[in-house]
Every structure is written in C-alpha cells, then in structure tokens.
Motif scaffolding. Structure first.
Motif, PDB file in Angstrom:
ATOM      1  N   LYS A  28       1.160  -0.920  -0.313  1.00 22.98           N
ATOM      2  CA  LYS A  28       0.492  -0.127   0.139  1.00 22.98           C
ATOM      3  C   LYS A  28       1.046   1.133   0.380  1.00 22.98           C
ATOM      4  O   LYS A  28       1.001   1.912  -0.410  1.00 22.98           O
ATOM      5  N   THR A  29       1.725   1.116   0.398  1.00 24.22           N
ATOM      6  CA  THR A  29       2.848   2.169   1.165  1.00 24.22           C
ATOM      7  C   THR A  29       3.401   2.265  -0.324  1.00 24.22           C
ATOM      8  O   THR A  29       3.526   3.709  -1.084  1.00 24.22           O
ATOM      9  N   ALA A  30       3.989   1.742  -1.064  1.00 21.57           N
ATOM     10  CA  ALA A  30       4.516   1.914  -2.536  1.00 21.57           C
ATOM     11  C   ALA A  30       3.492   2.667  -3.364  1.00 21.57           C
ATOM     12  O   ALA A  30       4.516   2.781  -4.403  1.00 21.57           O
ATOM     13  N   HIS A  31       2.355   1.804  -3.591  1.00 21.63           N
ATOM     14  CA  HIS A  31       1.497   2.477  -4.481  1.00 21.63           C
ATOM     15  C   HIS A  31       1.171   3.272  -3.989  1.00 21.63           C
ATOM     16  O   HIS A  31       0.618   4.036  -5.134  1.00 21.63           O
ATOM     17  N   GLN A  32       0.961   4.599  -2.981  1.00 27.84           N
ATOM     18  CA  GLN A  32       0.375   5.565  -2.879  1.00 27.84           C
ATOM     19  C   GLN A  32       0.865   6.696  -3.040  1.00 27.84           C
ATOM     20  O   GLN A  32       1.828   6.927  -3.192  1.00 27.84           O
ATOM     21  N   ASN A  33      -0.359   7.462  -3.726  1.00 25.42           N
ATOM     22  CA  ASN A  33      -0.244   8.825  -4.261  1.00 25.42           C
ATOM     23  C   ASN A  33       0.966   9.017  -5.347  1.00 25.42           C
ATOM     24  O   ASN A  33       1.939   9.032  -5.498  1.00 25.42           O
ATOM     25  N   LEU A  34      -0.137   7.659  -6.647  1.00 24.53           N
ATOM     26  CA  LEU A  34       0.990   6.983  -7.364  1.00 24.53           C
ATOM     27  C   LEU A  34      -0.283   7.537  -8.599  1.00 24.53           C
ATOM     28  O   LEU A  34      -1.118   6.463  -8.976  1.00 24.53           O
ATOM     29  N   VAL A  35       0.637   8.060 -10.024  1.00 22.90           N
ATOM     30  CA  VAL A  35      -0.813   8.122 -11.430  1.00 22.90           C
ATOM     31  C   VAL A  35      -0.527   8.000 -12.505  1.00 22.90           C
ATOM     32  O   VAL A  35       0.794   8.821 -13.058  1.00 22.90           O
ATOM     33  N   ILE A  50       3.011   7.560 -25.217  1.00 21.09           N
ATOM     34  CA  ILE A  50       4.161   7.490 -23.800  1.00 21.09           C
ATOM     35  C   ILE A  50       3.126   7.671 -22.390  1.00 21.09           C
ATOM     36  O   ILE A  50       2.053   7.660 -22.110  1.00 21.09           O
ATOM     37  N   THR A  51       3.924   7.508 -21.042  1.00 20.08           N
ATOM     38  CA  THR A  51       3.502   6.835 -20.150  1.00 20.08           C
ATOM     39  C   THR A  51       3.688   8.127 -19.164  1.00 20.08           C
ATOM     40  O   THR A  51       5.319   8.489 -19.192  1.00 20.08           O
ATOM     41  N   VAL A  52       3.214   8.958 -17.976  1.00 18.35           N
ATOM     42  CA  VAL A  52       3.310   9.994 -17.813  1.00 18.35           C
ATOM     43  C   VAL A  52       3.418   9.734 -15.929  1.00 18.35           C
ATOM     44  O   VAL A  52       2.336   9.008 -15.898  1.00 18.35           O
ATOM     45  N   THR A  53       4.276   9.499 -15.344  1.00 22.59           N
ATOM     46  CA  THR A  53       3.851   9.057 -14.123  1.00 22.59           C
ATOM     47  C   THR A  53       3.938  10.608 -13.286  1.00 22.59           C
ATOM     48  O   THR A  53       5.578  10.620 -13.009  1.00 22.59           O
ATOM     49  N   TRP A  54       3.174  10.599 -12.196  1.00 20.51           N
ATOM     50  CA  TRP A  54       2.726  11.402 -10.992  1.00 20.51           C
ATOM     51  C   TRP A  54       3.323  10.633  -9.675  1.00 20.51           C
ATOM     52  O   TRP A  54       2.701  10.002  -9.576  1.00 20.51           O
ATOM     53  N   THR A  55       4.012  11.148  -9.353  1.00 19.82           N
ATOM     54  CA  THR A  55       4.070  10.527  -8.007  1.00 19.82           C
ATOM     55  C   THR A  55       4.627  11.455  -6.949  1.00 19.82           C
ATOM     56  O   THR A  55       4.222  12.903  -7.302  1.00 19.82           O
ATOM     57  N   LYS A  56       4.078  10.987  -5.672  1.00 22.70           N
ATOM     58  CA  LYS A  56       4.190  12.125  -4.217  1.00 22.70           C
ATOM     59  C   LYS A  56       4.232  11.237  -3.417  1.00 22.70           C
ATOM     60  O   LYS A  56       3.981  10.476  -2.755  1.00 22.70           O
ATOM     61  N   ASN A  57       5.625  11.649  -2.251  1.00 28.98           N
ATOM     62  CA  ASN A  57       6.206  10.652  -1.730  1.00 28.98           C
ATOM     63  C   ASN A  57       6.269  12.366  -0.208  1.00 28.98           C
ATOM     64  O   ASN A  57       6.216  13.180  -0.577  1.00 28.98           O
ATOM     65  N   LEU A  58       7.413  11.488   0.892  1.00 28.31           N
ATOM     66  CA  LEU A  58       7.529  12.691   2.014  1.00 28.31           C
ATOM     67  C   LEU A  58       8.814  13.884   1.124  1.00 28.31           C
ATOM     68  O   LEU A  58       8.326  14.790   1.443  1.00 28.31           O
ATOM     69  N   GLY A 115      -3.587  15.012  -4.290  1.00 25.03           N
ATOM     70  CA  GLY A 115      -3.421  13.481  -5.226  1.00 25.03           C
ATOM     71  C   GLY A 115      -1.184  14.186  -5.427  1.00 25.03           C
ATOM     72  O   GLY A 115      -1.450  15.239  -5.091  1.00 25.03           O
ATOM     73  N   PRO A 116      -0.867  13.155  -6.679  1.00 28.24           N
ATOM     74  CA  PRO A 116      -0.144  13.717  -7.342  1.00 28.24           C
ATOM     75  C   PRO A 116       0.057  14.239  -8.514  1.00 28.24           C
ATOM     76  O   PRO A 116       1.057  15.339  -9.175  1.00 28.24           O
ATOM     77  N   GLU A 117      -0.778  14.613  -9.215  1.00 26.99           N
ATOM     78  CA  GLU A 117      -1.522  15.234 -10.124  1.00 26.99           C
ATOM     79  C   GLU A 117      -1.565  17.023 -10.378  1.00 26.99           C
ATOM     80  O   GLU A 117      -2.577  17.435  -9.720  1.00 26.99           O
ATOM     81  N   PRO A 118      -0.795  17.677 -11.169  1.00 21.83           N
ATOM     82  CA  PRO A 118      -0.965  19.045 -11.140  1.00 21.83           C
ATOM     83  C   PRO A 118      -2.427  18.714 -11.025  1.00 21.83           C
ATOM     84  O   PRO A 118      -2.835  18.803 -12.978  1.00 21.83           O
ATOM     85  N   LEU A 119      -3.263  20.220 -11.113  1.00 23.38           N
ATOM     86  CA  LEU A 119      -4.412  20.987 -11.420  1.00 23.38           C
ATOM     87  C   LEU A 119      -4.251  21.878 -12.450  1.00 23.38           C
ATOM     88  O   LEU A 119      -5.056  21.672 -13.240  1.00 23.38           O
ATOM     89  N   GLU A 120      -3.446  22.869 -12.095  1.00 22.32           N
ATOM     90  CA  GLU A 120      -3.071  24.493 -13.175  1.00 22.32           C
ATOM     91  C   GLU A 120      -1.964  24.811 -12.653  1.00 22.32           C
ATOM     92  O   GLU A 120      -0.871  24.220 -11.943  1.00 22.32           O
TER      93      GLU A 120
END
Length: 315
Positions: A28-35, A50-58, A115-120
């Motif tokens: 769960k921790t490994a996949h958290q906040n990943l799009v 083209i694969t764009v992966t957004w991530t967020k961690n500490l 989430g990790p994806e930017p909105l604007e």
C-alpha cells in the motif's frame, strides 16, 4: 503471473496474494500517491505510447516520462526526482535513433490537490524533431522552440491508473474519452459489519450500478451509459471479502467505442440493479505496472479509454 490487464479471453481474475498484513501495508505504501497516464501519438508516422507517471512522497512531487513503440520497446525514459533533489522547471534533450526528443516542464507554481497530479499553473511538453507530440497543462508556454505557443498536440489520452483510499467511500475524477467531460466517480463498498455486503457506483451523484449479495458476486462486469457512451465496469473485491482486508480492490472503467466489445465481453442487461457474469473479466492484480498498462493500451485500441482504480482501505 501476468498483471492487469494482460490479455482477453481468459476466465476469471487473478489477484495478488499477500501473505501478511505487513506485506500488504508495504504494498500500500509503495503504491500510495501514484498516477500513471498513457497517451497515444505518432512519431515519424508510427504509433507510440507516452506514459507520464506523477508521484508524491515525503520528499515532494516527482514525475517520469517514458516513450515506447508499438512493440512496447522503450525508446527513452526520463525520471524527474522530487523537488528536494531537482528543479521544478527544466528540460531534457535526448537523441534516439538519430532523432531528437526534447522534454520541457515547469511546475514552479503548480497547484496540486490531495493527489500527485498537478491541477493547474503548469506545463509538460514532449517534442520530437521540433514537432510537438504531447502538451499538458494550462501555463503559458514560452521559448519551447515551436512557432505557435497555443498549438496543442495530437496525442490521445488512452489510459489512466490511479490509487485511491477510503474506508467505505472511494472517490475519483474520471473522463471516459479523450478531451471528454470530467465526472465525479464514487464507489461505495460495504464488506464488513452486520449488513449484507454490497457495491454501489455513482457518476456525478447518480447511481449507475448496484451489486447485492457481493459475497457471491465479488468479481464481475456490468455496462453503464455515460455521456451517451457505453462504459464497461469491471470489479474485483475478493481481497476485501476473503483475502487480507488490508489488500486492495480493483475497478476498471472501459469505454466501448465500437460493437467489437460485444465479442470480448458479455454485456447483458444495462439496468442498474442487474449484475453480469464474471466469466469474461480481464486478468489483473493489485500491482500492475506502467509497462503492463501500456501493453493493455495497445490491446485495447479501438475500444476507447481505460481507467483503472486500485482502492485501498485506510487503517
């Protein structure tokens, strides 16, 4: 074991097996906040993904951009580390088979939600031999080396994989076709307590499907209509009912753009109270990788957009 979704024509669903709560918690921790978002485009007249992966961690937000050809061969990949280790604005220049690939990004003032994806207030651009192939974001783009700063790309948004979290309710934003309207998707799933387990899915607060007796129908598929489009919904809540409760459930929304989908899935009735057989559900697991998502996108060409949601229970 092949992860979700690797092929059509196989019966049932394969679910990752977690032997202990600690391993589930680690997953769960490994996949958290990943799009992960997959876009289809053309490079020198050939289809590529083209694969764009957004991530967020500490350490902050990060992203990666990977370009694969139609055979899923990686042409190039760029990893932009969290802001603590890298700049929020920059570019990478690559050369692949005597062709030039430029990746530009500016997330200096990007606005993020939970989430990790930017909105604007950001942009991400991919150029191939001075030609724009992917352009994301709303920020004014200057100095990128192409003539028309407001000219978009011809890339098509074909798939998205996201991890969502909750106790009983799980919420996500979804658009079921490229440049389509954004909808609020709510998944309500009761698997514990005295009540009989059930599953309810709403789109923009309207119930589009309801599954009763979930103990017997923990895997299945059902057709709904959104914006005049047929959407095939697949679910697998086996983990929550019979496996480790800290594991995840998987939901997929697949837009059907042609009647070819009838050859792949049994559609049956489209009423909100009916539930379809699980005999034609795609193969998936809780740890499907970006590469497998791209492979799925190749196989689902002509069937429209795919949204994969991995739902995790909050402790």
């Amino acid at each position: 074991m092949r992860d979700f979704p690797s092929c059509f024509g196989e019966n049932g669903v394969q679910v990752a097996d977690f032997s202990s709560s600690s391993s589930s918690r680690a997953a769960k921790t490994a996949h958290q906040n990943l799009v992960s978002c997959v876009y289809q485009c053309k490079l020198r007249g050939r289809l590529c993904l083209i694969t764009v992966t957004w991530t967020k961690n500490l350490m902050g937000q990060g992203l990666s951009v990977e370009i694969d050809d139609a055979a899923n061969f990686c042409l190039c990949k760029v990893d932009i580390k969290p802001w603590l280790f890298s700049k929020r604005k920059g570019c990478r220049n690559l050369e692949v088979d005597s062709s030039k690939i430029d990746i530009f990004w500016d997330l200096t003032n990007a606005k993020f939600g939970s989430g990790p994806e930017p909105l604007e207030r950001f942009y991400l651009a991919v150029m191939f031999n001075q030609e724009m192939v992917l352009l994301l974001g709303d920020l004014k783009r200057e100095g990128l080396g192409f003539k028309d700063p407001i000219h978009g790309s011809n890339a098509v948004f074909v798939a998205k994989r996201e991890h969502i979290f909750g106790k009983k309710l799980y919420v996500a934003k979804a658009q079921f076709c490229d440049k389509g309207k954004t909808h609020d998707v709510t998944i309500e799933c009761e698997t514990v307590g005295l009540n009989e387990p059930y599953l309810v899915i709403c789109v923009d607060s309207k119930i589009v499907m309801k599954v009763k007796k979930l103990n017997w129908k923990f895997r299945g598929n059902h057709t709904i209509l959104v914006d005049g489009l047929r959407i095939e919904v697949f679910w697998d809540v086996h983990n929550w009912l019979f496996g480790n409760s800290m594991g995840n459930a998987v939901f997929m929304f697949q837009t059907c753009l042609s009647n070819n989908a009838d050859k792949l899935w049994s559609t049956g009735s489209t009423t909100s109270e009916s539930v379809l057989d699980s005999s034609s559900v795609l193969t998936w697991s809780s740890s499907s990788s970006s590469r497998q998502l791209r492979e799925s996108s190749n196989q689902l060409q002509g069937l429209g957009f795919s949204l994969v949601l991995h739902a995790w229970k909050n402790e």
